[in-house]
Write a protein that holds these residues in place. Structure first.
Motif, short mmCIF file in Angstrom:
data_model
loop_
_atom_site.label_atom_id
_atom_site.label_comp_id
_atom_site.label_asym_id
_atom_site.label_seq_id
_atom_site.Cartn_x
_atom_site.Cartn_y
_atom_site.Cartn_z
N ALA A 1 -19.79 -38.09 20.94
CA ALA A 1 -18.44 -38.45 21.76
C ALA A 1 -17.93 -39.56 21.10
O ALA A 1 -16.57 -39.34 20.58
N CYS A 2 -18.27 -40.38 20.48
CA CYS A 2 -17.83 -41.67 19.55
C CYS A 2 -17.48 -41.14 18.52
O CYS A 2 -16.07 -41.49 17.99
N VAL A 3 -17.90 -40.25 17.61
CA VAL A 3 -17.62 -39.89 16.12
C VAL A 3 -16.27 -39.00 16.56
O VAL A 3 -15.47 -39.21 15.64
N GLU A 4 -16.28 -38.01 17.42
CA GLU A 4 -15.35 -37.24 17.56
C GLU A 4 -13.89 -37.81 18.15
O GLU A 4 -13.01 -37.75 17.82
N GLU A 5 -14.19 -38.59 19.30
CA GLU A 5 -13.07 -39.18 20.34
C GLU A 5 -12.64 -40.58 19.72
O GLU A 5 -11.44 -40.84 19.92
N VAL A 6 -13.30 -41.45 18.90
CA VAL A 6 -12.92 -42.61 18.54
C VAL A 6 -12.78 -42.79 17.07
O VAL A 6 -11.88 -43.22 16.80
N LEU A 7 -13.74 -42.44 16.32
CA LEU A 7 -13.98 -42.50 15.06
C LEU A 7 -13.31 -41.40 14.06
O LEU A 7 -12.97 -41.82 12.93
N GLY A 8 -13.02 -40.56 14.62
CA GLY A 8 -12.50 -39.46 13.92
C GLY A 8 -13.03 -39.16 12.55
O GLY A 8 -12.66 -39.04 11.58
N ASP A 9 -14.45 -39.10 12.69
CA ASP A 9 -15.48 -38.80 11.38
C ASP A 9 -15.37 -39.86 10.31
O ASP A 9 -15.57 -39.56 9.21
N VAL A 10 -15.00 -41.35 10.79
CA VAL A 10 -15.07 -42.23 9.82
C VAL A 10 -15.90 -43.13 10.36
O VAL A 10 -15.66 -43.76 11.47
N CYS A 11 -16.90 -43.54 9.54
CA CYS A 11 -17.78 -44.71 10.02
C CYS A 11 -17.26 -45.90 9.96
O CYS A 11 -16.52 -46.36 8.50
#
Ligand SMILES: [Zn+2]
Ligand SMILES: [Zn+2]
Length: 102
Positions: free
Chosen positions: A34-44
């Protein structure tokens, strides 16, 4: 060996070894889907790389010297050192670049 970290670095959700929503970057920075998709946009937020699903380590020692009993998950909970505001700005600058070109 891959360190199976116990939580999402951003929202602190528990991510046990069999979590299907655990995502990792090449440095093993660990976040929930959820964080990767909704907040991070696949950017670490720690390295700028993309994410992949974390493989699930078998609970059963199907082969000698393998499995969770032999190689247990990590216990140290980690939290990204960057603030939400800083992450938003960082992600905006990196996410438009294809992950293979970063
Ligand atoms: Zn999360
Ligand atoms: Zn990273």
């Amino acid at each position: 060996m891959l360190e199976l970290r116990p939580n999402c670095e951003l929202c602190d959700k528990d991510l046990p070894p069999n979590a299907e929503d655990a995502r990792i970057c090449s440095y093993e920075c660990t976040f929930c889907a959820a964080c990767v998709e909704e907040v991070l946009g696949d950017v670490c937020p720690n390295c700028g790389g993309g994410f992949q699903p974390r493989p699930i380590r078998p609970r059963t020692d199907w082969r000698d010297g393998t499995g969770l009993a032999h190689d247990p998950p990590g216990e140290r909970r980690r939290h990204t050192p960057y603030s939400g505001e800083e992450i938003t700005a960082f992600v905006a600058g990196v996410r438009e670049i294809p992950v293979t070109e970063r």
